[in-house]
Design a protein around this motif. Structure first.
Motif, PDB file in Angstrom:
ATOM      1  N   ARG B 159      -5.017  -2.616  -5.542  1.00 37.44           N
ATOM      2  CA  ARG B 159      -4.756  -3.825  -6.318  1.00 37.44           C
ATOM      3  C   ARG B 159      -4.528  -5.074  -5.449  1.00 37.44           C
ATOM      4  O   ARG B 159      -3.585  -5.837  -5.668  1.00 37.44           O
ATOM      5  CB  ARG B 159      -3.496  -3.641  -7.181  1.00 37.44           C
ATOM      6  N   GLY B 160      -5.315  -5.233  -4.421  1.00 38.09           N
ATOM      7  CA  GLY B 160      -5.258  -6.483  -3.663  1.00 38.09           C
ATOM      8  C   GLY B 160      -4.130  -6.548  -2.657  1.00 38.09           C
ATOM      9  O   GLY B 160      -4.104  -7.411  -1.789  1.00 38.09           O
ATOM     10  N   GLN B 161      -3.160  -5.608  -2.752  1.00 39.03           N
ATOM     11  CA  GLN B 161      -2.071  -5.645  -1.790  1.00 39.03           C
ATOM     12  C   GLN B 161      -2.366  -4.735  -0.609  1.00 39.03           C
ATOM     13  O   GLN B 161      -1.490  -4.470   0.209  1.00 39.03           O
ATOM     14  CB  GLN B 161      -0.763  -5.184  -2.455  1.00 39.03           C
ATOM     15  N   ARG B 163      -3.945  -4.861   2.293  1.00 34.45           N
ATOM     16  CA  ARG B 163      -3.720  -5.187   3.708  1.00 34.45           C
ATOM     17  C   ARG B 163      -2.249  -5.205   4.059  1.00 34.45           C
ATOM     18  O   ARG B 163      -1.826  -4.619   5.055  1.00 34.45           O
ATOM     19  CB  ARG B 163      -4.362  -6.525   4.044  1.00 34.45           C
ATOM     20  N   ILE B 164      -1.443  -5.886   3.254  1.00 36.04           N
ATOM     21  CA  ILE B 164       0.001  -5.923   3.511  1.00 36.04           C
ATOM     22  C   ILE B 164       0.566  -4.506   3.523  1.00 36.04           C
ATOM     23  O   ILE B 164       1.275  -4.102   4.442  1.00 36.04           O
ATOM     24  CB  ILE B 164       0.736  -6.740   2.424  1.00 36.04           C
ATOM     25  N   ALA B 167      -0.318  -2.520   6.586  1.00 37.48           N
ATOM     26  CA  ALA B 167       0.431  -2.941   7.776  1.00 37.48           C
ATOM     27  C   ALA B 167       1.872  -2.432   7.712  1.00 37.48           C
ATOM     28  O   ALA B 167       2.408  -1.882   8.681  1.00 37.48           O
ATOM     29  CB  ALA B 167       0.408  -4.464   7.876  1.00 37.48           C
ATOM     30  N   ARG B 228       7.068  -1.548 -12.211  1.00 40.79           N
ATOM     31  CA  ARG B 228       5.924  -2.429 -12.358  1.00 40.79           C
ATOM     32  C   ARG B 228       6.140  -3.775 -11.670  1.00 40.79           C
ATOM     33  O   ARG B 228       5.315  -4.674 -11.789  1.00 40.79           O
ATOM     34  CB  ARG B 228       5.599  -2.638 -13.833  1.00 40.79           C
ATOM     35  N   SER B 229       7.245  -3.922 -10.973  1.00 37.17           N
ATOM     36  CA  SER B 229       7.485  -5.180 -10.271  1.00 37.17           C
ATOM     37  C   SER B 229       6.665  -5.206  -8.986  1.00 37.17           C
ATOM     38  O   SER B 229       6.179  -4.178  -8.526  1.00 37.17           O
ATOM     39  CB  SER B 229       8.967  -5.314  -9.933  1.00 37.17           C
ATOM     40  N   MET B 230       6.525  -6.417  -8.401  1.00 29.89           N
ATOM     41  CA  MET B 230       5.765  -6.553  -7.158  1.00 29.89           C
ATOM     42  C   MET B 230       6.359  -5.640  -6.088  1.00 29.89           C
ATOM     43  O   MET B 230       5.652  -4.875  -5.432  1.00 29.89           O
ATOM     44  CB  MET B 230       5.800  -8.016  -6.716  1.00 29.89           C
ATOM     45  N   LEU B 231       7.669  -5.705  -5.934  1.00 26.87           N
ATOM     46  CA  LEU B 231       8.328  -4.923  -4.883  1.00 26.87           C
ATOM     47  C   LEU B 231       8.152  -3.424  -5.124  1.00 26.87           C
ATOM     48  O   LEU B 231       7.899  -2.656  -4.199  1.00 26.87           O
ATOM     49  CB  LEU B 231       9.816  -5.280  -4.838  1.00 26.87           C
ATOM     50  N   ARG B 233       5.744  -1.895  -6.828  1.00 31.58           N
ATOM     51  CA  ARG B 233       4.373  -1.433  -6.592  1.00 31.58           C
ATOM     52  C   ARG B 233       4.047  -1.430  -5.110  1.00 31.58           C
ATOM     53  O   ARG B 233       3.396  -0.518  -4.601  1.00 31.58           O
ATOM     54  CB  ARG B 233       3.381  -2.294  -7.370  1.00 31.58           C
ATOM     55  N   SER B 404       4.849 -11.012   6.549  1.00 30.73           N
ATOM     56  CA  SER B 404       3.707 -11.110   5.638  1.00 30.73           C
ATOM     57  C   SER B 404       3.990 -12.071   4.492  1.00 30.73           C
ATOM     58  O   SER B 404       3.163 -12.244   3.609  1.00 30.73           O
ATOM     59  CB  SER B 404       3.367  -9.744   5.045  1.00 30.73           C
ATOM     60  N   GLY B 405       5.181 -12.650   4.470  1.00 31.47           N
ATOM     61  CA  GLY B 405       5.462 -13.667   3.468  1.00 31.47           C
ATOM     62  C   GLY B 405       6.492 -13.268   2.434  1.00 31.47           C
ATOM     63  O   GLY B 405       6.823 -14.068   1.554  1.00 31.47           O
TER      64      GLY B 405
END
Lengths: 478, 478
Positions: B159-161, B163-164, B167, B228-231, B233, B404-405
Motif C-alpha cells: 500500500r505505498g508504504q 519503501r519506508i 527500511a 487501521r491507523s497509519m502507525l 499498518r 523518514s518523516g
C-alpha cells in the motif's frame, strides 16, 4: 481510545503524516547507519568467530530421531484424514453413507489391506512412537462423537409419539439382546476373549447387537430428505431411546467386567448410578445456567467451557471404572440443547473430519484379518452374527410398529433404519476388545457385521421404495 | 426423492398414518411378545449362565493402566486449556495482551511454580506416558500458528508504504542481530548449549533477538483500536517484513546447526532454497487454483485440503532437516489469502484456544528455574539480554522512522510495538533448546526477556499517550 496517530488510512506513498519533510539524503544515511552498518558488523563478527578456535569445531550431529518422528507424525495425520475423506466420497458415490467409506478407509490403512501389500508403509505411518498421539486423537474424537450423540438424543423431542417409540425401542433392544445372548452361549468356548466370563460375554454380545448408529441414522435420513417425515422422526426417537437403554446395559457390563470381587462390581455400579443421577439432577440445571450466562460472551470461551466439562465428565466415568465414552454421552444428554446447537455442529464437523478418522484407523489397526486366520469358520460366524443381528433388529421393531398402526411398508422401513449400526457399533466393539471380552477373530466378524448392516440400509430402503412404487403402479393400472 | 412415508410432520399422538386402526389389546400383546418376553428370556439366560461353571469364575482383573492414563490425559488437557484461559483473562484485566497470561500459565503449570509447590501434581498431570500426546498437540498448534502468521504476513499489503517499511524493518532486524551477536561473544563460554558452535550460537542469539511477535502485535493494535491507523499498518508491515527476514536467518541457522560436514550444511541450505522457490513459484499459483476450485464446495472439504497441505509442507521442511515450522510458515505465505480468511480465522481460534496452551505448557515444563539455579548471575544475564533486545529493536527502527518523516512520538511508538516478542520468540527459543544451542539457564533468561518485552508494550504505549496528552495540554494553555 489511543491517542497514538490514527492518521489517514490511505496515507499517500512515502508521506505518512510528515512532521518534518523527509530529506532523501539524510534518510539514506540513517538507513546505512541503522541497517547496513549493523548487518555488516554482525556478518564480520560471524566470520571472525568462525575463524577463532572456539569450544566448537566438534559439533556433534543432532539426534535426528525427534525430527524424523515429526515427519512421520505429520504425514500420518495427513494420510489418515485424506484417506477418510476420499473413501467417504467414494462411498457417497455408491449411494452409501460416507461413514461406510471412512470405516473401510481405516481397515484399508491397517494390516488387513495396506499391511498385506506394503508392510513397511504401515510400520512407518503408524510407528509405535506415534501410536500414543494417534490414539489420543482417536480418544478425543470418540468423546466428541459421544457428546454429539448425547446432544442429538436430547434434541429428539417426544412430540406425542412417546408411547409408540418407547414400545418399538424396547422391542429393538430386547430382541437383539436375546439374540446376542443366545449367540454368546454358542460362541463362548472358542470365540470369547481371554478375560470374558460367561455372563459378561453374554451381556456384551447382547448389548453390542442392540446398538443403533444414531449419527449414521440421522445422516441417512437427511440424505433421503426424510429427517422431518413421520417415519424419520419416529426412527430417530426409537434410536435415541434404544441407545440410552443399550448404553446403560453396556455401562453395567463394563462396571461388572473385570472387577475382582462382586463387592467391587457393586460399588462400581453404585458409583455409576450416583454419577448419572447427580449429572441429571444437579449437573443439568447447573449446565443450563452456565451456558445461559455465557451466551453472547464469545464463541471461544463457550467452546472452551464446553470442552473442559466434556473432558472432565469423560475423565470422571473413566476414574469410576467404566469407559470415558459414558461420561461424554451423559454430558451430551445433560447440556442444554438449544443454546449449543451451533457449537455442537462445529464440534461434530471437526470431530468427524479430523478426529474420528483416527478412531477408524485404530479399529483397522486392531483388525488383522490375516493374522487372526481368515477361514471358512470365520466367514460362517460372521454370517451367523449378521443374520442374528438383522433378525433381532428388524423383526421385533417391525412387528411392534405394524401392531401400533403403521403400514407394513413403514414398519419394514423402520426396522431397516434401526438396523444400521455404523460407527457406534465400532465404539462398543473396541471397548470389548480392550476389556478382553472378545477375541481377535470375533472382533473381525463383528466389525464385518457392523459394516454390512450399515451398508445394507440404503439399498434396502431403495428396494422398499421400488416395491411400493410397483405396487402403486399396479394398483393404478387395475 | 424417497417414496417412504413423508406424512404429516405434526402427526397426532398415537395415530401416525394409521393403515389399520390400532387395537390396544393386540398392541400390548405384541409389546409383551417382542420386548418383554425376549428381555425375560435373556435375563434368565444370564442367570443360568452365571450359575453354570463356565470357563470363567477366574476373571482376571483388567489392567487398569490404560484407563488411568485416559483419566490423566483428559484431566490434563482440561486443566491446560482452562489455565491458559483464566490467566489470559487475568492478563487482559491488567491491561496486557492475553498471550502474556497464557505464557505465564504454562510456566506456572511447570516445575518452576506448581512443581515447587506440589511436585506430585506435575508428575500426575504431565506423566511421561502423556508427554507424546501433549507434545503432539503442541506441535499441531505450532504449525497452525505459523500458518496463520504466514497468512497474516501475506495479507499485509504494501500500500505505498513499502519503501519506508522496508527500511525500518531492515533496521529492526540488523540492530538486534548485531546486539545478539555481540552478546553471543560474551556469553558463549558459559551459557551456550552443548551442541553450539560459536557461529551458529551467534546466529541464533542474533536472530532470536530480531523476532517480532506478529500475532501479538496484531492483537495489541486491535485492542487499542489502531489496526487501521497509519502507525498500526506501518508497524504490521515492518513486522511482516522483519519476520520473513528473521525466519530466513533462523532457517539458515537451523540448516547449518548440527550438520556433520560443511557439505551437508550446504546441501540442506540448497534443499531449503529449492523448496522455498518451488513453493513460491509453483505451489502458490497451484494452491490458488485448488482453493478457487474448492470454493463453495463445503467448509469441511476445504478445511481438510488446507490442513493436509499444511501438514505435508511442515513434514517436507522437517524431512529436509530444518524445523517443521518453516514449512508451515511458507505454506501460509503461499496460500491465497482472500479465499481463506474465514477458515484461517477459525484455525486461529481453535489453535489459540485449544492447541497453543500445550505449547506454552511445553515451554513451562522445559523451564525449571530452580534446577537451573536461580542466582544473581542469571538475573544479571536476563537483565542484560532485555536491555540489548530493547536497544536493538527500539533504537534502530525509531531513528529510521524519524528520519523518514514520522514524528518523534510515532517513531517511538513504532519501536515500542516492534519490541513485543510474545510467543513467536518462544518458538525460536524452544527450537534453540531442542537443537542444543542454548543451555537451560540461558533458556530461562531468554524466556523472561520474551515475557518482559511483550508485557512492557502496552504500558509503554500508554505512557507515550499520556506524554503527548500532557504536551498537548501544555501547548493549549500557552
Amino acid at each position: 481510545m489511543s491517542h497514538l496517530s490514527t492518521g489517514a488510512v490511505d496515507a499517500g506513498p512515502r508521506s505518512p503524516e510528515p512532521a518534518a519533510p523527509p530529506r532523501r539524503g539524510f534518510t539514506t544515511l540513517v538507513y546505512v547507519l541503522t541497517a547496513v552498518v549493523p548487518a555488516v558488523i554482525a556478518l564480520g563478527l560471524l566470520v571472525a568467530v568462525s575463524g577463532a578456535s572456539g569450544r566448537g569445531g566438534t559439533t556433534p550431529a543432532i539426534g535426528t530421531a525427534p525430527i524424523d518422528h515429526t515427519v512421520q507424525l505429520f504425514v500420518s495425520i495427513a494420510m489418515v484424514i485424506l484417506a477418510a475423506k476420499v473413501f467417504g466420497r467414494l462411498a457417497r458415490r455408491l449411494g452409501q453413507p460416507p461413514v461406510v467409506g471412512e470405516i473401510f478407509a481405516g481397515i484399508c490403512l491397517g494390516p488387513s489391506v495396506l499391511g498385506a501389500l506394503a508392510p513397511e508403509a504401515v510400520g512407518w505411518l503408524f510407528a509405535p512412537e506415534l501410536r500414543p498421539v494417534l490414539q489420543g486423537l482417536a480418544d478425543l474424537g470418540l468423546i466428541a462423537l459421544m457428546f454429539v450423540v448425547g446432544q442429538e438424543s436430547r434434541q429428539t423431542s417426544l412430540r406425542g409419539q412417546g408411547r409408540i417409540a418407547m414400545a418399538i425401542a424396547h422391542a429393538g433392544v430386547a430382541g437383539p439382546f436375546l439374540g446376542g445372548a443366545l449367540l454368546a452361549i454358542l460362541l463362548y468356548r472358542d470365540w470369547a476373549g481371554p478375560r470374558a466370563d460367561p455372563v459378561v460375554f453374554a451381556m456384551f454380545l447382547g448389548s453390542a447387537l442392540s446398538i443403533t448408529a444414531f449419527p449414521v441414522l440421522a445422516r441417512i435420513l437427511a440424505e433421503r430428505d426424510m429427517l422431518r417425515s413421520m417415519l424419520g422422526r419416529l426412527s430417530m426417537l426409537c434410536a435415541a431411546i434404544a441407545d440410552v437403554v443399550a448404553w446403560c446395559l453396556i455401562a453395567a457390563m463394563t462396571a461388572i467386567a473385570g472387577r475382582d470381587t462382586p463387592a467391587r462390581a457393586v460399588l462400581t455400579v453404585l458409583l455409576v448410578i450416583v454419577y448419572g443421577v447427580a449429572m441429571v439432577w444437579l449437573g443439568r440445571p447447573w449446565l443450563e445456567r452456565i451456558f445461559t450466562a455465557l451466551e453472547g460472551r464469545g464463541e471461544p470461551l463457550r467452546l472452551l467451557v464446553l470442552l473442559a466439562g466434556l473432558l472432565l465428565s469423560a475423565a470422571a466415568t473413566s476414574a469410576i471404572g467404566i469407559h470415558a465414552i459414558f461420561g461424554a454421552f451423559l454430558y451430551g444428554l445433560c447440556c442444554p440443547a438449544g443454546l449449543l446447537t451451533r457449537l455442537t455442529g462445529q464440534i461434530d464437523m471437526v470431530a468427524g473430519t479430523l478426529l474420528l478418522p483416527f478412531f477408524f484407523v485404530g479399529t483397522g489397526l486392531r483388525m488383522d484379518v490375516w493374522r487372526s486366520g481368515f477361514d471358512a469358520e470365520l466367514v460362517g460366524v460372521a454370517l451367523l452374527v449378521i443374520v442374528v443381528a438383522m433378525l433381532g433388529k428388524l423383526a421385533g421393531p417391525m412387528l411392534m410398529a405394524r401392531s401400533s398402526g403403521l403400514s407394513w411398508h413403514d414398519s419394514t422401513g423402520l426396522g431397516v433404519l434401526l438396523n444400521a449400526r455404523g460407527l457406534t457399533e465400532l465404539v462398543v466393539l473396541n471397548l470389548g476388545l480392550a476389556l478382553g471380552l472378545i477375541g481377535d477373530r470375533l472382533f473381525v466378524a463383528l466389525v464385518v457385521m457392523a459394516l454390512v448392516t450399515t451398508a445394507m440400509t440404503a439399498p434396502l430402503l431403495g428396494l422398499l421404495d421400488r416395491l411400493r412404487a410397483r405396487r402403486h403402479g399396479h394398483a393404478r393400472r387395475l
